[in-house]
Write an enzyme that holds these catalytic residues in place. Structure first.
Site, short mmCIF file in Angstrom:
data_model
loop_
_atom_site.label_atom_id
_atom_site.label_comp_id
_atom_site.label_asym_id
_atom_site.label_seq_id
_atom_site.Cartn_x
_atom_site.Cartn_y
_atom_site.Cartn_z
CD GLN A 137 -3.70 -4.79 6.21
OE1 GLN A 137 -3.77 -3.76 5.53
NE2 GLN A 137 -4.06 -5.96 5.73
CE LYS B 133 -3.80 -2.53 1.97
NZ LYS B 133 -4.49 -3.08 3.13
CG ASP C 233 -10.19 -0.77 4.40
OD1 ASP C 233 -9.78 -1.27 3.34
OD2 ASP C 233 -9.55 -0.78 5.47
N1 GUN Z 1 -7.02 -7.31 5.62
C1 GUN Z 1 -7.24 -8.07 4.50
N2 GUN Z 1 -7.82 -7.34 3.53
C2 GUN Z 1 -7.96 -6.08 4.03
C3 GUN Z 1 -8.48 -4.88 3.49
O1 GUN Z 1 -8.96 -4.81 2.35
N3 GUN Z 1 -8.44 -3.81 4.31
C4 GUN Z 1 -7.96 -3.87 5.58
N4 GUN Z 1 -8.00 -2.77 6.33
N5 GUN Z 1 -7.48 -4.96 6.11
C5 GUN Z 1 -7.47 -6.07 5.33
#
Ligand code: GUN
Length: 284
Positions: free
Chosen positions: A96, A52, A119
């Site tokens: 996350q 990211k 998200d």
């Molecule tokens: N963990 C696995 N996929 C995601 C996601 O798309 N966003 C977040 N915040 N955590 C994750």
């Protein structure tokens, strides 16, 4: 023989478009910023967070990483979220998941200001997705839709089957397909006639988290097969929820793992962060 949908190429196109728009925003004095919060040292989460960060650099966003120890308390994490909600440089906040077991994930998500919830996990954004009136797309399902669009795959009136009912993928995936007039079925661990249901699908989306779960006898000849899985096989090698070697000869289109849906999730996150910056600066 299926056509293999190249998620890396489609993701690169989306990111290039975001980078162009970010450049134009900067000319107006707006620099999009994303804060990524990671708690603990889960190796998979670390890889996602690094990716990211790299994507932010590529598209020209400010990115801030907050790496907190596994011993972080709920109060400490909530305090950070409140601080980021107030931070004018930060347009998007991503915590996350999964969080360490002692932390209340739902309370953390609900503490994020919905206009910074890139998200689209906050209940108010989930509700907006449900009624089809939304700014933030749930990243992974939106990435799947972008892959389908890249190949001009018709959804209107088609049988769409989603395997998995998670809040992150299965449920919002079903909703986005429904918005495009798909006839949508969600299957899950209690579904009794799984094989028959999956075999009806024109578009089959696997999001179960079980390596090579989808076998050839669950797939209709000529189906479009989208694999959201990020699993490890018996040798520890990265694989998807679809048994690619078995299913590929039967499908018309298929996404590989890696290089299918995975790169799209990050591209859509960049798109959401750009949108967040526009909304917060009155540019939508
Ligand atoms: N963990 C696995 N996929 C995601 C996601 O798309 N966003 C977040 N915040 N955590 C994750």
């Amino acid at each position: 023989m299926a056509k293999i949908i190249d998620g890396r190429a489609v993701s690169a196109n989306v990111k290039a478009e975001v980078a162009r728009e970010a450049q134009a925003l900067k000319a107006q004095g707006v620099a999009p910023g994303l804060a990524v919060v990671i708690v603990g040292d889960d190796p998979a989460s670390r890889v996602y967070v690094n990716n990211k960060k790299k994507a932010c650099e590529l598209v020209g966003f400010l990115s801030e990483e907050y790496a907190m120890p596994a011993s972080t308390t709920q109060a400490e994490l909530m305090e950070l979220v409140h601080k980021l909600n107030q931070d004018k440089k930060i347009n998007g906040i991503l915590v996350q998941l999964p969080l360490p077991k002692h932390l209340d994930e739902k309370a953390v998500i609900e503490a994020i200001d919905p206009v910074k919830d890139v998200d689209a996990f906050h209940a108010s954004n989930v509700g907006k997705i449900m009624i089809g009136d939304y700014h933030f797309l749930p990243c992974t399902p939106a990435g799947v839709m972008e892959l389908l669009k890249s190949e001009n795959i018709e959804i209107n009136g088609k049988e769409c089957v989603v395997i998995g009912r998670s809040n992150i993928v299965g449920k919002p995936m079903a909703m986005l397909l429904l918005h495009q007039n798909g006839t949508v079925t969600i299957c899950h661990s209690r579904t009794q006639n799984l094989k028959e249901t999956c075999s009806r699908a024109d578009i089959l989306v696997a999001a179960v988290g079980i390596p090579k779960f989808v076998k050839a006898d669950m797939v209709k000849e000529g189906a479009v097969v989208i694999d959201v899985g990020m699993d490890r096989d018996e040798n520890g090698k990265l694989c998807g929820d679809v048994d690619f070697a078995q299913v590929e000869p039967k499908a018309s289109y298929i996404t590989p793992v890696p290089g299918g849906v995975g790169p799209m999730t990050i591209a859509m996150l960049m798109k959401n962060t750009l949108m967040a910056a526009k909304i917060q600066n009155g540019l939508t």
